[in-house]
Scaffold this active site. Structure first.
Site, PDB file in Angstrom:
ATOM      1  N   ASP A  22      -3.375 -49.541  -2.946  1.00  0.00           N
ATOM      2  CA  ASP A  22      -4.499 -48.773  -2.350  1.00  0.00           C
ATOM      3  C   ASP A  22      -5.716 -50.068  -2.249  1.00  0.00           C
ATOM      4  O   ASP A  22      -6.686 -49.661  -1.697  1.00  0.00           O
ATOM      5  CB  ASP A  22      -5.054 -48.098  -3.579  1.00  0.00           C
ATOM      6  CG  ASP A  22      -5.179 -46.512  -3.391  1.00  0.00           C
ATOM      7  OD1 ASP A  22      -4.845 -46.208  -2.014  1.00  0.00           O
ATOM      8  OD2 ASP A  22      -5.343 -45.910  -4.229  1.00  0.00           O
ATOM      9  N   GLN A  51      -4.181 -41.208  -8.185  1.00  0.00           N
ATOM     10  CA  GLN A  51      -4.944 -40.648  -7.339  1.00  0.00           C
ATOM     11  C   GLN A  51      -6.410 -40.541  -7.809  1.00  0.00           C
ATOM     12  O   GLN A  51      -6.602 -39.849  -9.082  1.00  0.00           O
ATOM     13  CB  GLN A  51      -4.410 -38.965  -7.168  1.00  0.00           C
ATOM     14  CG  GLN A  51      -5.166 -38.150  -6.182  1.00  0.00           C
ATOM     15  CD  GLN A  51      -5.170 -38.859  -4.728  1.00  0.00           C
ATOM     16  OE1 GLN A  51      -4.131 -39.152  -4.262  1.00  0.00           O
ATOM     17  NE2 GLN A  51      -6.021 -38.872  -4.041  1.00  0.00           N
ATOM     18  N   LYS A  79       1.801 -37.091   0.614  1.00  0.00           N
ATOM     19  CA  LYS A  79       2.157 -38.642   0.415  1.00  0.00           C
ATOM     20  C   LYS A  79       3.385 -38.687  -0.065  1.00  0.00           C
ATOM     21  O   LYS A  79       4.203 -39.286   0.590  1.00  0.00           O
ATOM     22  CB  LYS A  79       1.413 -39.502  -0.648  1.00  0.00           C
ATOM     23  CG  LYS A  79      -0.129 -39.535  -0.132  1.00  0.00           C
ATOM     24  CD  LYS A  79      -0.980 -40.112  -1.340  1.00  0.00           C
ATOM     25  CE  LYS A  79      -2.395 -40.480  -0.880  1.00  0.00           C
ATOM     26  NZ  LYS A  79      -3.398 -40.337  -1.774  1.00  0.00           N
TER      27      LYS A  79
END
Ligand code: NDP
Length: 292
Positions: free
Chosen positions: A119, A96, A52
């Protein structure tokens, strides 16, 4: 033989569009910024965070990689989230998953500023998805699946889509997204899961099958109607002595047999995976635009 849906090529096309949007933002003195927070040293999570970060840098985004030790407490993590919420150079924040067991992930997600929740897991963004409010953030994998279908000119409008799996990360938001009342969706959606009766009978009625269950080779030719489209979200490790790592990655779909019956199919790897990260960048750019 099914047409192969090339997720890498479609993701590249998405990046070309995003580069234009990023340049427009830079003209307004805004560089979209993404913060990725990693707690602990899970090797798979570390690899995801690295890719990422790399992609952000390649596209000229501001990328902040926050690697915290596994001993980080809930309170410490919450205060880092607060700092990022207040940081005007950061437009998107991602913690994460999965964090170490002592961390309450739900509480962390709720502490995120929903305007930076790229997200799409914050309850406010989940509600916006249910309400067809396009200012919210949709989780990256479902968004990537929708984009793959659209870019591959597969008609979602009016189609019967059967989604396998009902997680909050993939199955449930995907079902909500594809049943929305707009031209990019309008599907008739059925969701099946581990308690579904007559699962194969249901999947055989699908125009589009999307599998997100995490079981290698689960979807077989018998599950698929001739000419259906098959999207494989699953990523599963199977032992492979011939591979250097001792394993290889496969999807949920028994690719060889299903590709003989389907009209179009995604490979694993190289299908949905590359789209997930492209949608993360896309959500970050959207957040930067909306925070202007
Ligand atoms: P979860 O384990 O959270 O959810 C799995 C879902 O599949 C559950 O709803 C479960 O049902 C259902 N399921 C499990 N076994 C069966 C079965 N035998 N028959 C029917 N349904 C079943 O997984 P995720 O949603 O997080 O991920 C699913 C897969 O997608 C994984 O392989 C994961 O690695 C992959 N993935 C890929 C991404 C990408 O970028 N390509 C991103 C995210 C995930 P129940 O609810 O009843 O338990």
């Amino acid at each position: 033989m099914a047409k192969l849906i090339d997720g890498r090529a479609i993701a590249e096309k998405v990046y070309v569009d995003l580069c234009r949007e990023i340049a427009e933002l830079k003209e307004k003195d805004v560089t979209p910024g993404l913060a990725v927070v990693l707690v602990g040293d899970d090797p798979a999570s570390r690899a995801y965070v690295r890719s990422k970060d790399k992609m952000c840098r390649e596209l000229g985004l501001h990328s902040l990689k926050l690697e915290l030790p596994a001993s980080t407490t809930q309170t410490e993590l919450l205060s880092r989230v607060e700092e990022l919420n207040a940081d005007s150079a950061i437009h998107g924040i991602l913690v994460q998953s999965p964090p170490p067991a002592h961390i309450d992930e739900t509480a962390i997600v709720r502490a995120l500023d929903p305007r930076k929740d790229v997200d799409g897991f914050h309850p406010e963004n989940v509600a916006k998805l249910v309400l067809d409010d396009s200012s919210g953030f949709v989780p990256c994998t479902p968004l990537g699946v929708q984009r793959l279908l659209i870019e591959s000119k597969i008609n979602i409008n009016g189609a019967h889509v059967v989604v396998l799996g009902r997680s909050m990360i993939v199955g449930k938001p995907l079902a909500l997204l594809l049943m929305q009342k707009n031209e990019k969706a309008n599907a008739t959606v059925t969701v099946v899961h581990s308690r579904s009766r007559d699962l194969a009978e249901i999947t055989r009625t699908a125009d589009i099958i999307i599998s997100a269950i995490g079981r290698a080779g689960f979807v077989q030719a018998d599950h698929v109607r001739e000419g259906a489209v098959v999207i494989d979200v699953g990523i599963n490790r199977v032992e492979d002595a011939a591979s250097e790592r001792g394993y290889r990655l496969v999807g949920d779909v028994a690719f060889d047999e299903v590709s003989k019956k389907a009209s179009a199919i995604t490979p694993v790897p190289g299908g949905v995976g590359p789209m997930t990260i492209a949608m993360l960048i896309s959500n970050t750019v959207k957040a930067a635009r909306q925070l202007l």
